[in-house]
Design an enzyme around this catalytic site. Sequence first.
Site, PDB file in Angstrom:
ATOM      1  N   GLU A 137      -4.056 -34.579-125.108  1.00  8.69           N
ATOM      2  CA  GLU A 137      -3.433 -33.266-124.955  1.00  8.69           C
ATOM      3  C   GLU A 137      -4.373 -32.345-124.175  1.00  8.69           C
ATOM      4  O   GLU A 137      -5.589 -32.525-124.179  1.00  8.69           O
ATOM      5  CB  GLU A 137      -3.119 -32.681-126.331  1.00  8.69           C
ATOM      6  CG  GLU A 137      -2.119 -33.523-127.101  1.00  8.69           C
ATOM      7  CD  GLU A 137      -2.044 -33.202-128.576  1.00  8.69           C
ATOM      8  OE1 GLU A 137      -1.109 -33.682-129.243  1.00  8.69           O
ATOM      9  OE2 GLU A 137      -2.930 -32.468-129.079  1.00  8.69           O
ATOM     10  N   GLU A 216       3.467 -29.553-125.309  1.00  7.35           N
ATOM     11  CA  GLU A 216       3.023 -29.828-126.675  1.00  7.35           C
ATOM     12  C   GLU A 216       3.261 -28.618-127.579  1.00  7.35           C
ATOM     13  O   GLU A 216       3.832 -27.614-127.158  1.00  7.35           O
ATOM     14  CB  GLU A 216       1.537 -30.234-126.688  1.00  7.35           C
ATOM     15  CG  GLU A 216       1.311 -31.732-126.880  1.00  7.35           C
ATOM     16  CD  GLU A 216       1.805 -32.241-128.229  1.00  7.35           C
ATOM     17  OE1 GLU A 216       1.945 -31.441-129.171  1.00  7.35           O
ATOM     18  OE2 GLU A 216       2.057 -33.455-128.329  1.00  7.35           O
ATOM     19  N   GLU A 224       1.073 -32.779-122.643  1.00  9.02           N
ATOM     20  CA  GLU A 224       0.609 -34.145-122.882  1.00  9.02           C
ATOM     21  C   GLU A 224       1.254 -35.067-121.856  1.00  9.02           C
ATOM     22  O   GLU A 224       2.439 -34.933-121.531  1.00  9.02           O
ATOM     23  CB  GLU A 224       0.980 -34.592-124.299  1.00  9.02           C
ATOM     24  CG  GLU A 224       0.614 -36.033-124.626  1.00  9.02           C
ATOM     25  CD  GLU A 224       0.975 -36.401-126.061  1.00  9.02           C
ATOM     26  OE1 GLU A 224       0.616 -35.617-126.971  1.00  9.02           O
ATOM     27  OE2 GLU A 224       1.638 -37.427-126.273  1.00  9.02           O
ATOM     28  N   HIS A 273      -4.828 -38.759-129.948  1.00  7.40           N
ATOM     29  CA  HIS A 273      -4.403 -39.829-130.851  1.00  7.40           C
ATOM     30  C   HIS A 273      -4.533 -41.152-130.109  1.00  7.40           C
ATOM     31  O   HIS A 273      -4.049 -41.283-128.986  1.00  7.40           O
ATOM     32  CB  HIS A 273      -2.956 -39.607-131.294  1.00  7.40           C
ATOM     33  CG  HIS A 273      -2.701 -38.231-131.824  1.00  7.40           C
ATOM     34  ND1 HIS A 273      -1.499 -37.587-131.679  1.00  7.40           N
ATOM     35  CD2 HIS A 273      -3.509 -37.363-132.483  1.00  7.40           C
ATOM     36  CE1 HIS A 273      -1.555 -36.389-132.235  1.00  7.40           C
ATOM     37  NE2 HIS A 273      -2.774 -36.234-132.724  1.00  7.40           N
ATOM     38  N   ARG A 343       2.403 -38.201-140.009  1.00  3.57           N
ATOM     39  CA  ARG A 343       1.446 -37.623-139.065  1.00  3.57           C
ATOM     40  C   ARG A 343       0.359 -36.791-139.741  1.00  3.57           C
ATOM     41  O   ARG A 343      -0.512 -36.247-139.061  1.00  3.57           O
ATOM     42  CB  ARG A 343       2.187 -36.791-138.017  1.00  3.57           C
ATOM     43  CG  ARG A 343       3.086 -37.640-137.137  1.00  3.57           C
ATOM     44  CD  ARG A 343       3.945 -36.813-136.195  1.00  3.57           C
ATOM     45  NE  ARG A 343       4.881 -37.676-135.474  1.00  3.57           N
ATOM     46  CZ  ARG A 343       4.651 -38.194-134.281  1.00  3.57           C
ATOM     47  NH1 ARG A 343       3.527 -37.940-133.664  1.00  3.57           N
ATOM     48  NH2 ARG A 343       5.549 -38.958-133.699  1.00  3.57           N
ATOM     49  N   ARG A 364      -5.746 -40.783-135.511  1.00  2.00           N
ATOM     50  CA  ARG A 364      -5.344 -39.449-135.077  1.00  2.00           C
ATOM     51  C   ARG A 364      -6.476 -38.412-135.098  1.00  2.00           C
ATOM     52  O   ARG A 364      -6.263 -37.263-134.751  1.00  2.00           O
ATOM     53  CB  ARG A 364      -4.185 -38.961-135.950  1.00  2.00           C
ATOM     54  CG  ARG A 364      -2.923 -39.776-135.752  1.00  2.00           C
ATOM     55  CD  ARG A 364      -1.804 -39.325-136.690  1.00  2.00           C
ATOM     56  NE  ARG A 364      -1.418 -37.940-136.516  1.00  2.00           N
ATOM     57  CZ  ARG A 364      -0.597 -37.484-135.574  1.00  2.00           C
ATOM     58  NH1 ARG A 364      -0.071 -38.321-134.682  1.00  2.00           N
ATOM     59  NH2 ARG A 364      -0.298 -36.187-135.501  1.00  2.00           N
TER      60      ARG A 364
END
Length: 474
Positions: A137, A216, A224, A273, A343, A364
């Site tokens: 990102e 994002e 991203e 991630h 997540r 992550r």
Amino acid sequence: MAYNCKTEDDVQRAIKDEKIEMIDLRFTDLPGLWQHFSVPPSALDRDSFDDGVGFDGSSIRGFQEIQESDMLVIPDPTTAFLDPFTEAPTLVLICNIRDPVTGQSYSRDVRYIAQKAEQLLRDLKIADTAYFGPELEHFVFNEVRYDQGTNYGFYEIGATEANWSAADGGPGLGHKLRPKEGYFPVPPADLLQDARTQMVTTLETIGIPVEAHHHEVATGGQGEIDMRFTTLTRMADNVMIYKYVVKNVARKRGMTATFMPKPLFGDNGSGMHVHQSLWQGERPLFAGEGYAGSSDMMRYYIGGLLKHAPALLAICAPTVNSYRRLVPGFEAPVNLGYSQRNRSAACRIPMYSPSPKAKRVEFRCPDPSCNPYLAFAAMLMAGLDGIQGRTNPGEPIDKNLYDLPPQELAKVPSAPGSLEEALNALEADHQFLLKGDVFTRDVIETHLSYKRSREIDEMRLRPHPYEFVLYYDV
């Protein structure tokens, strides 16, 4: 454009056919920034790919002392591509580093470390290929101003799509993205569609396949671009190219891009991630009959990632600013558990596809301020340690960890809360990185020393705005 070169002769042919006027030789320093110098085609003959080209290693962060400065770059023909941003036709070659005295590969060459990790995987006969697919990102701002002095310090960001932005001298047209509402509105709220598309087309032109791009979660220009997975060292190369393309496309359009983990207060930061899997030939080794379609090997690999996560973060989230992102409530996992689809867990098993070939683990916690060669190699080493030790990752957690009652949350191990804690964890737990001489004690000690002396000490001496100055260019 990409040239698909395999040998030195292929490179020489491309130089001649494309009328190349300059050769740009690039390598990555220990903290993870691309370095380069350029030579005319007449200075790069076939012997240069064997004998190398000299440079001053004492001026590169984390490399040599001044009394031992002479070093060599060894160009890799398979990395050749045409630089899309230079005026003169320029061929880029990514290089390894060699010591001219010993004739050996340089132990602090991060690309060499990544290559050694891949070789260890094959030597152990656990698998023959490790695939990595990071999601980097980034932010693209319209303007950034910052300064630091004895008696003042500030930074100021301009981003026309953000709700905190003024009209920036133009008409107030609305369509502002509020914090945490950047995922996935269409234009005109998303003002960076065309910029990201140009980034994608540039990447694909030079041979890096892309799967998707999107805005994002954060306001103010967070985006991203997802590159297609590939092998460990090649993906680390691609990450360096990706950062270069994003920053330069933004610059060409009168904007500025950063991979700083947390440039905005009160909104989501930028993570990286990392999807990873092991294969033997055409057989995916992470697919099985266990939880979420996982194999025993995959669960042991996850066990290794979780066991060594505090130490890994000293390499995978290696800045003071990284720990402004690793806080609860911003999709940055601070609890060291695993789950499918969840997540809020440090390790996630994506469930997008039922195909065994899609079975992978997503770690992550990392962010894009890291050195990708070191980060990918360290994650693989942690996973291999988990496989060899048959490390049990524990029970999966299919609950939102951010909403767990305090008594339940206390049972889940937490990631380090600061860079200093992560560096202390790495100092105490790095034996798994030394296997097969992939990382050396010298590399670990140099990394620890550099981070403590250049980042932690600086941050203790300076007020908050200096953090922005220090990390904006990562």
